[in-house]
Motif scaffolding. Structure first.
Motif, mmCIF file in Angstrom:
data_model
loop_
_atom_site.group_PDB
_atom_site.id
_atom_site.type_symbol
_atom_site.label_atom_id
_atom_site.label_comp_id
_atom_site.label_asym_id
_atom_site.label_seq_id
_atom_site.Cartn_x
_atom_site.Cartn_y
_atom_site.Cartn_z
ATOM 1 N N ILE A 109 1.009 -0.990 0.250
ATOM 2 C CA ILE A 109 -0.273 0.367 -0.271
ATOM 3 C C ILE A 109 0.730 1.188 0.370
ATOM 4 O O ILE A 109 1.081 2.474 -0.678
ATOM 5 C CB ILE A 109 -0.622 -0.197 1.380
ATOM 6 C CG1 ILE A 109 -1.839 -1.432 0.711
ATOM 7 C CG2 ILE A 109 -1.562 1.185 1.337
ATOM 8 C CD1 ILE A 109 -2.905 -1.123 2.329
ATOM 9 N N GLY A 110 2.023 0.632 0.970
ATOM 10 C CA GLY A 110 3.557 2.561 1.006
ATOM 11 C C GLY A 110 4.317 1.706 0.734
ATOM 12 O O GLY A 110 4.401 1.297 -0.421
ATOM 13 N N ASN A 139 3.418 -10.279 -1.661
ATOM 14 C CA ASN A 139 2.820 -9.347 -1.872
ATOM 15 C C ASN A 139 1.488 -8.509 -2.749
ATOM 16 O O ASN A 139 1.054 -7.840 -2.192
ATOM 17 C CB ASN A 139 3.431 -7.889 -1.927
ATOM 18 C CG ASN A 139 4.508 -8.405 -0.936
ATOM 19 O OD1 ASN A 139 3.889 -7.948 0.699
ATOM 20 N ND2 ASN A 139 5.942 -7.882 -1.165
ATOM 21 N N GLU A 140 1.508 -9.326 -3.530
ATOM 22 C CA GLU A 140 0.845 -9.122 -4.913
ATOM 23 C C GLU A 140 -1.290 -10.260 -4.802
ATOM 24 O O GLU A 140 -1.801 -9.407 -4.396
ATOM 25 C CB GLU A 140 0.758 -10.016 -5.995
ATOM 26 C CG GLU A 140 0.299 -9.639 -7.383
ATOM 27 C CD GLU A 140 0.034 -7.778 -8.000
ATOM 28 O OE1 GLU A 140 -0.428 -7.399 -8.359
ATOM 29 O OE2 GLU A 140 1.400 -7.353 -7.445
ATOM 30 N N LEU A 141 -0.809 -10.748 -4.421
ATOM 31 C CA LEU A 141 -1.871 -12.225 -3.614
ATOM 32 C C LEU A 141 -3.023 -11.319 -2.542
ATOM 33 O O LEU A 141 -4.011 -11.384 -2.093
ATOM 34 C CB LEU A 141 -1.896 -13.240 -3.438
ATOM 35 C CG LEU A 141 -1.137 -14.622 -4.790
ATOM 36 C CD1 LEU A 141 -0.837 -16.054 -4.296
ATOM 37 C CD2 LEU A 141 -2.374 -14.383 -5.723
ATOM 38 N N THR A 142 -2.026 -11.071 -1.909
ATOM 39 C CA THR A 142 -2.820 -10.811 -0.582
ATOM 40 C C THR A 142 -3.486 -9.520 -0.634
ATOM 41 O O THR A 142 -4.220 -9.161 0.214
ATOM 42 C CB THR A 142 -1.447 -10.014 0.499
ATOM 43 O OG1 THR A 142 -0.310 -9.096 0.342
ATOM 44 C CG2 THR A 142 -1.106 -10.932 1.309
ATOM 45 N N ALA A 143 -3.363 -8.030 -1.741
ATOM 46 C CA ALA A 143 -3.773 -7.458 -1.865
ATOM 47 C C ALA A 143 -5.167 -8.290 -2.846
ATOM 48 O O ALA A 143 -5.951 -7.043 -2.700
ATOM 49 C CB ALA A 143 -2.833 -6.387 -2.692
ATOM 50 N N LEU A 182 -10.071 -0.050 -0.873
ATOM 51 C CA LEU A 182 -10.024 0.819 -1.616
ATOM 52 C C LEU A 182 -9.056 2.011 -2.473
ATOM 53 O O LEU A 182 -8.707 2.462 -2.931
ATOM 54 C CB LEU A 182 -10.832 1.553 -0.252
ATOM 55 C CG LEU A 182 -11.484 3.190 -0.174
ATOM 56 C CD1 LEU A 182 -13.209 2.963 -1.172
ATOM 57 C CD2 LEU A 182 -11.693 3.350 1.127
ATOM 58 N N ILE A 183 -7.302 1.500 -1.207
ATOM 59 C CA ILE A 183 -6.846 2.454 -1.836
ATOM 60 C C ILE A 183 -6.288 1.928 -3.248
ATOM 61 O O ILE A 183 -6.023 2.505 -4.150
ATOM 62 C CB ILE A 183 -5.735 1.870 -0.841
ATOM 63 C CG1 ILE A 183 -5.656 2.407 0.287
ATOM 64 C CG2 ILE A 183 -4.203 3.093 -1.285
ATOM 65 C CD1 ILE A 183 -4.688 3.074 1.514
#
Length: 823
Positions: A125-126, A388-392, A675-676
């Motif tokens: 996210i950041g 990292n990609e899948l958790t988003a 949302l982000i």
């Protein structure tokens, strides 16, 4: 203090924490806008007197005021180079307070070093990487340990992933006990969408000594969170509520709940399941003194010794019940035998990985197995990228599948939930190295009954291997509930008893060892024709024998429908509805096919069917809804090439897409990360379209919004999200940042002819600045409407200070602005 000392204390009595620090410092002269820790060090007697009072009131664990003394937070005040002196000095003050307190010599009061969020958002996210954050916490912890404390508390956390980073930092630095408390919104979820069950599951399995909730609300509402945690907890539960909600009285922010009412209602938290209680914002020495009396007659809760079988993401828990519904572990994300996927991974492209994840989720998978084992790539690096990609993009828990221990550990370290390891066997070096990894990161694991000799020669040897690994796991502190045994299926073409031996393994594990089980289905039919019939029939037999889950491709309808029908025939709870929904929602085919994504066949979640989209239009719309930052630009360009006007894409695809995201957020289907992601996807599209828009379209900007976090407040997570959302809805947003003087806000609003002034505050000590901005606006004659928001802000506070509106989140802010401007 040892972990055993901590456990003994919570088994003997209800443990009392201290009360608020910040609100009491403010009452004693601390101005807004200063670094609280620096002010405390400059005015030490104020803190010493307060903490002496807490100790004399009955506090058992006193929080050293190191709350925001990490390098990242101190940099905001230009004090980063003073980090060692400040942390050591703050611990010394708490020690002095305990030493000077008028208490019996034999009474022991423990000092907890206090850690909290840094305010920086973690990747993806950041831009703050997980390991950087661990190092930030480790630095602060190292300086604290120079003075010596008894335990650590990680408090007022909104992100479960930041909790994990802080916990790892403590555990990799010392052996002291560690407590963690999160803050929950009115919907009983954190800002990042984590629910109480997920939080307690992840943290207690990582070895945290107590878990709970602080700040958030007054004690009454907090009872719901405590009760939810207690139902799944094997560690003590903490409750540290505010003294009610903040209100404005005589130009001062005060809390609504007096000491007597607070003590009475906070005692209910013990009845709900808390064994450790104290006070947060607005509580005083008297609050804690009366709380001590209110809980004195309560006996501590007996801790459960039986863990639940649960896997989690950051926002969702999946309970694995050996008597519950059957589950599917999706096998598709594996490059073995998939040339197209191999080529994409070599090109550092994850499109197919994401598509496979979404397809399996839509087709009914419960867990996703992730394997990156192939030549031509760095497997560890790729595994981390994929996790990292899948958790988003998915709400399904992950199973980490690799032959290399280092790859498994790298994935578990950054996974923001509780994952499954696939797998641990008696092969040389595996069990000894992987069991401690499972324990450290709180993972479950698949027990694969192989040894150095290879496959077991018979059923008895298989059972011996299972028992050997189970004993080794329990010896280091894991439990049977952490284990899922692989039935180790052989091909029936070579061994006629293969299926029967697997059934006996499943029965033995479930009925005699009380272990969950899993099988890989494809081996049973290897070398035989029309394998899907063998696989599906074998699956039905295995479910009847007690199988918990299977590794399979969920797009194979015959297999999946057999599983749903088996649950139905076994009388599993809600199996009838699940079977009916499954078989009526999709045609039955015997060979799985990828679900097309460009002809309106997406899940109803996107809402694409509601507005009758197809082709590239659908792809653009769906990219916003699902936060597809990787492909949205490609689809927008494709849409332009097909003749769509930029204004059509904006008005008919992007804006409806972000509207749908707002609806999903309001319904608590989406949370902050989604949302982000959606807002950032839309930003990419708009940045490409903006230069192409005609003059008239560009002038369609809805209004000008000046936004800022008020003076003295350095929190901007929520404010930044509001900025992102407003910009994507076409508003002209001027973001002044954080800790902005009231005069600058008004000056900017006047010079920019603002229609809206949006103010944010996260702290009770700074919310009064909002009233100052409103007063200055009236003096200036500005016609701009003022709206306010933030964790401590309520509608009643907005009404009290004369604000034009209050919004609880980013989606609500957009709706509010539109309503105020009649748009």
């Amino acid at each position: 203090m040892t972990k055993a000392d901590f456990l003994k204390m919570v088994q003997e009595k209800i443990v009392l924490l201290d009360g608020a620090t910040g609100s009491n410092m403010q009452k004693n002269g601390m101005p807004t806008g200063v670094c609280p820790e620096k002010w405390i060090l400059d005015n030490p007697q104020v803190l010493i007197d307060l903490q002496k009072g807490y100790v004399e009131a009955g506090t058992d664990i006193l929080y050293a005021p190191t709350f925001t003394s990490s390098r990242i937070k101190l940099e905001e005040y230009g004090l980063a180079e003073d980090i060692e002196d400040m942390n050591r000095g703050l611990v010394k003050l708490s020690k002095k307070a305990v030493a000077e307190a008028d208490i019996p010599a034999e009474r022991k009061v423990y000092i907890a070093a206090d850690l909290t969020m840094t305010g920086r958002q973690l990747y993806p996210i950041g831009d703050l990487k997980f390991e950087e954050l661990v190092d930030v916490y480790k630095e602060q912890i190292a300086y604290i340990l120079m003075e010596g404390v008894d335990l650590f508390v990680i408090e007022t956390m909104m992100s479960l992933q930041e909790c994990r980073a802080a916990v790892l930092a403590v555990k990799e630095t010392c052996d002291l006990p560690v407590m963690v408390t999160l803050t929950f919104n009115d919907n009983n979820r954190t800002l990042y969408g984590t629910d109480p069950v997920t939080a307690v599951t992840v943290l207690q399995n990582m070895g945290v000594d107590a878990v709970g909730v602080n700040c958030s609300t007054g004690p009454e509402k907090m009872c719901e969170v405590v009760a939810a945690m207690k139902a799944y907890a094997t560690v003590p539960i903490i409750a540290k509520p505010n003294a009610g909600l903040p209100v404005l009285k005589d130009n001062e922010t005060v809390f609504s709940m007096g000491p007597e009412e607070f003590a009475k209602k906070a005692a209910k938290l013990v009845e709900a399941g808390a064994s450790i209680v104290g006070g947060c914002c607005g509580t005083t020495i008297k609050h804690i003194k009366l709380l001590e009396k209110a809980v004195a007659t309560y006996k501590p809760h007996v801790l459960s010794s039986r863990k639940k079988r649960i896997l989690t993401t950051e926002r969702r828990s999946l309970k694995l019940d050996i008597d519950g519904r059957f589950m599917i572990l999706g096998e598709r994300i594996n490059p073995t035998g998939k040339k197209a996927l191999q080529e994409e991974l070599k090109a550092d492209c994850l499109n197919m990985v994401v598509d496979m994840a979404k397809e399996q989720e839509e087709n009914g998978a419960d867990i996703l197995d992730v394997n990156m084992g192939m030549n031509g790539i760095d497997e560890k690096e790729m595994m981390v990228k994929v996790v990292n990609e899948l958790t988003a993009v998915t709400e399904l828990p992950l199973s980490i599948d690799s032959s290399h221990i280092s790859v498994i550990e790298a994935a578990l370290r950054i996974y923001p939930g509780r994952a499954l390891i696939n797998s641990i066997s008696l092969e040389k070096g595996k069990m000894e190295k992987l069991l401690p990894v499972a324990k450290k990161y709180g993972a479950m694991f698949i027990l694969l009954p192989l040894s150095e000799k290879g496959l077991p020669k018979d059923l008895n040897e298989k059972k011996e291997i299972i028992n050997t690994i189970v004993k080794a796991a329990t010896d280091i502190g894991l439990s049977k509930e952490d284990i899922v045994v692989d039935g180790l299926v052989n091909t029936v073409g070579a061994n006629k008893a293969a299926a029967l031996e697997t059934m006996e393994t499943i029965r033995y594990c479930k009925e005699e060892l009380e272990l969950a089980t899993v099988v890989g289905l494809s081996n049973i039919s290897f070398g035989l024709p029309e394998r899907q019939y063998i696989n599906s029939t074998f699956l039905a037999f295995a479910i009847q024998a007690g199988l918990t889950m299977a590794i399979a491709n969920p797009s194979q309808d015959l297999l999946m429908n057999t599983a749903f029908a088996s649950d139905l025939l076994k009388g599993k709870e809600d199996a009838d509805l699940r079977y009916i929904n499954r078989v009526t929602s999709r045609p039955t085919v015997t060979v799985g096919k990828a679900v097309p994504t460009a002809k309106g066949t997406l899940s109803d979640l996107s809402g694409a069917r509601e507005i009758n989209l197809e082709g590239t239009d659908l792809l653009v719309f769906d990219s916003v809804v699902k936060g597809n930052k990787r492909n949205i630009l490609q689809y927008v360009k494709q849409s332009l090439e097909e003749g769509r006007e930029p204004s059509f894409i904006l008005d008919n695809l992007l804006i409806p897409g972000i509207n749908k995201v707002g609806q999903l957020f309001d319904k608590q289907i989406y949370f902050l990360p989604q949302l982000i992601s959606s807002a950032e996807a839309m930003k990419i599209a708009i940045e490409h379209l903006e230069p192409l828009l005609k003059k008239g379209d560009k002038e369609k900007k809805l209004a000008t919004v000046v936004i800022a976090t008020v003076s003295g407040d350095v929190h901007d997570i929520g404010k930044n999200l509001v900025v992102l959302m407003l910009k994507n809805y076409g508003f002209h947003v001027i973001d002044l940042g954080k800790d902005v003087p009231s005069e600058k806000i008004i000056e900017t609003a006047m010079s920019e002819n603002a229609d809206i002034i949006a103010l944010s505050a996260l702290m009770t000590t700074t919310m009064l600045e909002m009233k100052q901005v409103i007063a200055l606006k009236k003096e200036s004659g500005l016609k701009a409407k003022i709206i306010i928001g933030g964790a401590v802000i309520t509608q009643s506070y907005a009404d009290e200070i004369g604000a034009d509106g209050f919004a609880a989140d980013a989606g609500e802010t957009v709706t509010l602005v539109k309503r105020l401007l009649n748009l």
